[in-house]
Design an enzyme around this catalytic site. Structure first.
Site, PDB file in Angstrom:
ATOM      1  N   ARG A 178      -8.718  -6.835   7.573  1.00  0.00           N
ATOM      2  CA  ARG A 178      -9.415  -5.648   8.060  1.00  0.00           C
ATOM      3  C   ARG A 178     -10.893  -5.775   7.709  1.00  0.00           C
ATOM      4  O   ARG A 178     -11.228  -6.040   6.554  1.00  0.00           O
ATOM      5  CB  ARG A 178      -8.864  -4.390   7.406  1.00  0.00           C
ATOM      6  N   ASP A 205       5.754   8.468  10.868  1.00  0.00           N
ATOM      7  CA  ASP A 205       6.301   9.363   9.843  1.00  0.00           C
ATOM      8  C   ASP A 205       5.503  10.658   9.702  1.00  0.00           C
ATOM      9  O   ASP A 205       5.733  11.428   8.758  1.00  0.00           O
ATOM     10  CB  ASP A 205       6.405   8.640   8.499  1.00  0.00           C
ATOM     11  N   LYS A 254      -0.813  12.442   2.993  1.00  0.00           N
ATOM     12  CA  LYS A 254      -1.614  12.846   4.122  1.00  0.00           C
ATOM     13  C   LYS A 254      -0.711  13.590   5.096  1.00  0.00           C
ATOM     14  O   LYS A 254       0.502  13.442   5.051  1.00  0.00           O
ATOM     15  CB  LYS A 254      -2.308  11.655   4.762  1.00  0.00           C
ATOM     16  N   SER A 263       6.198   3.858   8.682  1.00  0.00           N
ATOM     17  CA  SER A 263       5.034   4.600   9.163  1.00  0.00           C
ATOM     18  C   SER A 263       4.562   4.189  10.548  1.00  0.00           C
ATOM     19  O   SER A 263       5.293   4.330  11.504  1.00  0.00           O
ATOM     20  CB  SER A 263       3.919   4.457   8.136  1.00  0.00           C
ATOM     21  N   HIS A 264       3.345   3.639  10.631  1.00  0.00           N
ATOM     22  CA  HIS A 264       2.761   3.326  11.938  1.00  0.00           C
ATOM     23  C   HIS A 264       3.264   1.991  12.490  1.00  0.00           C
ATOM     24  O   HIS A 264       2.920   1.621  13.600  1.00  0.00           O
ATOM     25  CB  HIS A 264       1.243   3.282  11.819  1.00  0.00           C
ATOM     26  N   ASP A 294       1.604   9.696  13.757  1.00  0.00           N
ATOM     27  CA  ASP A 294       2.255   8.385  13.662  1.00  0.00           C
ATOM     28  C   ASP A 294       3.760   8.489  13.410  1.00  0.00           C
ATOM     29  O   ASP A 294       4.331   9.583  13.447  1.00  0.00           O
ATOM     30  CB  ASP A 294       1.577   7.538  12.575  1.00  0.00           C
ATOM     31  N   ASP A 351       2.341  11.405   8.983  1.00  0.00           N
ATOM     32  CA  ASP A 351       1.258  11.674   8.035  1.00  0.00           C
ATOM     33  C   ASP A 351      -0.125  11.360   8.602  1.00  0.00           C
ATOM     34  O   ASP A 351      -1.128  11.814   8.070  1.00  0.00           O
ATOM     35  CB  ASP A 351       1.495  10.973   6.683  1.00  0.00           C
ATOM     36  N   ARG A 352      -0.190  10.580   9.668  1.00  0.00           N
ATOM     37  CA  ARG A 352      -1.507  10.288  10.259  1.00  0.00           C
ATOM     38  C   ARG A 352      -1.792  11.209  11.429  1.00  0.00           C
ATOM     39  O   ARG A 352      -0.868  11.748  12.038  1.00  0.00           O
ATOM     40  CB  ARG A 352      -1.553   8.857  10.789  1.00  0.00           C
ATOM     41  N   THR A 362       0.829  -1.200   0.000  1.00  0.00           N
ATOM     42  CA  THR A 362       0.000   0.000   0.000  1.00  0.00           C
ATOM     43  C   THR A 362       0.865   1.251   0.000  1.00  0.00           C
ATOM     44  O   THR A 362       0.527   2.263  -0.601  1.00  0.00           O
ATOM     45  CB  THR A 362      -0.922   0.025   1.250  1.00  0.00           C
TER      46      THR A 362
HETATM   47  C1  VG1 Z   1      -2.857   1.155   5.771  1.00  0.00           C
HETATM   48  C2  VG1 Z   1      -4.128   1.969   5.780  1.00  0.00           C
HETATM   49  C3  VG1 Z   1      -4.182   2.878   4.572  1.00  0.00           C
HETATM   50  C4  VG1 Z   1      -2.930   3.762   4.546  1.00  0.00           C
HETATM   51  C5  VG1 Z   1      -1.701   2.896   4.595  1.00  0.00           C
HETATM   52  C6  VG1 Z   1      -0.434   3.712   4.698  1.00  0.00           C
HETATM   53  O1  VG1 Z   1      -2.830   0.313   4.634  1.00  0.00           O
HETATM   54  O2  VG1 Z   1      -5.252   1.121   5.805  1.00  0.00           O
HETATM   55  O3  VG1 Z   1      -5.360   3.647   4.639  1.00  0.00           O
HETATM   56  O4  VG1 Z   1      -2.916   4.540   3.379  1.00  0.00           O
HETATM   57  O5  VG1 Z   1      -1.742   2.030   5.737  1.00  0.00           O
HETATM   58  O6  VG1 Z   1      -0.472   4.559   5.802  1.00  0.00           O
HETATM   59  P1  VG1 Z   1      -3.223  -1.223   4.689  1.00  0.00           P
HETATM   60  O7  VG1 Z   1      -2.956  -1.755   3.304  1.00  0.00           O
HETATM   61  O8  VG1 Z   1      -2.380  -1.844   5.755  1.00  0.00           O
HETATM   62  O9  VG1 Z   1      -4.654  -1.276   5.078  1.00  0.00           O
HETATM   63  V1  VG1 Z   1       0.950   4.967   6.601  1.00  0.00           V
HETATM   64  O10 VG1 Z   1       0.656   6.216   7.596  1.00  0.00           O
HETATM   65  O11 VG1 Z   1       1.206   3.538   7.423  1.00  0.00           O
HETATM   66  O12 VG1 Z   1       2.065   5.086   5.435  1.00  0.00           O
HETATM   67 CO    CO Z   2       2.262   7.115   8.202  1.00  0.00          CO
END
Ligand code: VG1
Ligand code: CO
Length: 543
Positions: free
Chosen positions: A496, A279, A376, A113-114, A277, A281-282, A18
């Site tokens: 999910r 990085d 984001k 990221s998270h 989060d 962006d959240r 993603t």
């Molecule tokens: C998750 C979220 C998605 C977001 C992605 C990257 O993806 O559901 O909405 O864009 O993380 O966010 P997935 O494929 O695990 O559902 V970040 O802030 O982790 O780069």
């Molecule tokens: Co992020």
């Protein structure tokens, strides 16, 4: 300094998900792993010779080592210049801004990221395009193809670049410019929001608590909230980025940001709480005594963005990812705005933003943003919320109650089943997929299915098609369940389940979402047989 060509062989599983390639840190640290993927990025973008790039990351374990490798590889392949955040740090939205502002050819963001960080946790790399947004599928597919046939990569034999000192230096023939990671981002925020008004709000005694979760937003939030807007020292907590995020999970939701949640639910709670989060962006938004779901936050921002100077002219249109609640659609309908539904992941918003079709967009996973960058942006969302509160004089709770009364409340929850056996998760999805045609008309827990399909997206700007983007089950009366597998996890599969129902009656808009959604939750389980297929009794995380 010598350029060397190192022999290598393809490594399995280097498929960007993603949001870039995410793996266990030890995997990234393994022989040739990072190098193979970086060389594949160069191939995927049509070579890096003569190009200008941006480089930065969220500071997690392996961040600076990876930065040094990437710089040596960029130099070896003939890049003209790389702009690096001091200490190899840049939040994702700040990286997106620098890429755009400096008119570069794109950039590499080092982040998972998270996901948690540390030698036993996760690391990640992603490429953003010259528009500042994540590479689209067409480009990431080329990278993946390159990983499968790679036989060598080029790297410079050189000492580490000094990334601690701001200024310009040479690495072989390539220029490396180290910049302050915060300055340009703060300047951008000043063009969108009325800092004087926000200063007055804070001076009037409005209390904020911002939890940076030991991640990259700490320095940005401190510079803006405390230094520029005059919030008292200590407003930003967990403000120093640490390689393992203080041992925590830098995911701003009520589970992982429970410290902030308990502060905000206490009797003497501040007026406004927020977290971001790994990085940056959240975002998570909490009022005194009330948590704002990301889908509601997106709808509230869309309804009120015009109160901030950057959006005074109104919005061109809005967009949300498919699993995000349809609270946004209600605002769009009332305002006569175009509303687009895209697959999960920020890369799908890029074309709509570039084409001027939308100004604001967001996802249920705590991401909201606008056309100011192509990612984001957590702190941006906080500043927009503060601007709206300053302008209306309302509390978060009053604003939300009024919003629901006007537009209806979309009760919403996401249930995550983490580290499920990947084969079993695929089987569960295949089981639903094979029954999509026969589900309409069937009743589960008293709820009749009216529509069931697998979401695919035709990009209205470039005509590209993305298939297999989640299974949607719509019930009579407006309720909905969506199933998809995560594309950011690093262990097994994460299932999910997104659950939603709409309530128009203000007298019934204050229930606990899990209770309000209980029938839909049971119906989703009956359809998917989650327990039977995965052996799990309950989700690991409910947001
Ligand atoms: C998750 C979220 C998605 C977001 C992605 C990257 O993806 O559901 O909405 O864009 O993380 O966010 P997935 O494929 O695990 O559902 V970040 O802030 O982790 O780069
Ligand atoms: Co992020």
């Amino acid at each position: 300094m010598e350029r060397v060509t190192v022999q290598t062989a393809p490594i399995d599983g280097q498929k960007p998900g993603t949001s870039g390639l995410r793996k266990k840190t030890r995997v990234f640290m393994g022989p040739h792993y990072l190098e193979n993927f970086i060389q594949s990025i160069w191939i995927g973008i049509g070579g890096v010779a003569g190009k200008n790039l941006v480089l930065g990351g969220d500071g997690r374990y392996f961040n600076t080592n990876a930065a040094q490798v990437i710089l040596r590889m960029a130099a070896a392949s003939g890049a003209a210049k790389v702009i690096v955040g001091q200490g190899a740090l840049l939040s994702t939205p700040a990286a997106s801004h620098v890429i755009r502002q400096r008119k570069t050819d794109g950039g590499i963001i080092m982040s998972a990221s998270h996901n948690p960080g540390g030698i036993e946790e996760d690391f990640g790399v992603k490429f953003n395009m010259p528009n500042g947004g994540p590479a689209p599928e067409e480009v990431t597919n080329r990278m993946l193809e390159a990983t499968k046939s790679l036989t060598s990569y080029d790297i410079l034999e050189a000492q580490d670049v000094d990334l601690g000192t701001i200024g310009t230096q040479m690495l072989g023939e390539m220029e490396v410019e180290v910049i302050d990671p915060v300055t340009e981002y703060v300047a951008l925020m000043e063009t969108l929001f009325d800092f004087d008004k926000l200063r007055r709000l804070i001076a009037s005694g409005f209390r904020i608590r911002f939890d940076a979760m030991h991640a990259i937003t700490g320095p940005y939030a401190t510079a803006i909230l405390e230094e520029a807007l005059g919030a008292p020292k200590g407003t930003v907590v967990n403000a120093v980025p640490s390689p393992d995020f203080g041992g925590g999970h830098p995911d701003p939701n009520p589970i992982w940001a429970h410290e902030l949640m308990s502060t905000m639910m206490a009797a003497d709670a501040p007026d406004f709480g927020a977290a971001s989060d790994g990085d940056g962006d959240r975002n998570m938004i909490v009022g005194r005594g009330i948590y704002v779901t990301p889908s509601d936050s997106l709808a509230v921002l869309a309804a009120n963005a015009h109160l901030a100077p950057g959006y005074a002219a109104g919005l061109a249109g809005v967009a949300r990812s498919m699993p995000t609640s349809r609270a946004l659609d209600r605002v769009a309908e009332a305002r006569g705005l175009a509303c687009y539904e895209t697959p999960t992941g920020w890369k799908f918003f890029g074309n709509l933003l570039d084409d001027g079709r939308i100004t604001l967009c967001g996802e249920e996973s705590a991401g909201t943003g606008s056309d100011h960058v192509r990612e984001k942006d957590g702190l941006w969302a906080v500043l927009l919320w503060l601007s709206i509160l300053a302008e209306t004089g309302k509390s978060v709770s009053d604003l939300l109650t009024a919003h629901w009364a006007e537009y209806g409340r979309n009760y919403y929850s996401r249930h995550d089943y983490e580290a499920v056996d990947a084969v079993k998760a695929e089987e569960l999805m295949a089981g639903i997929r094979s029954r999509l045609g026969s589900l309409p008309g069937q009743t589960f827990e008293g709820l009749t299915v009216v529509e069931a399909d697998e979401f695919s997206y035709d990009d209205p700007v470039d005509g590209s098609r993305s298939e297999g983007q989640g299974l949607r089950i719509a019930f009579e009366g407006g309720a909905r369940a969506v199933f998809r597998l995560s594309g950011t996890g690093t262990v097994g599969a994460t299932l999910r389940v997104y659950l939603e129902d709409v309530e128009a009656d203000p007298a019934r808009q204050h229930a606990d979402p899990q209770e309000a959604l209980a029938t839909i939750i049971a119906a989703a389980d009956a359809i998917a047989d989650i327990k039977g297929k995965t052996g799990r009794d309950a989700p690991d995380v409910r947001t």
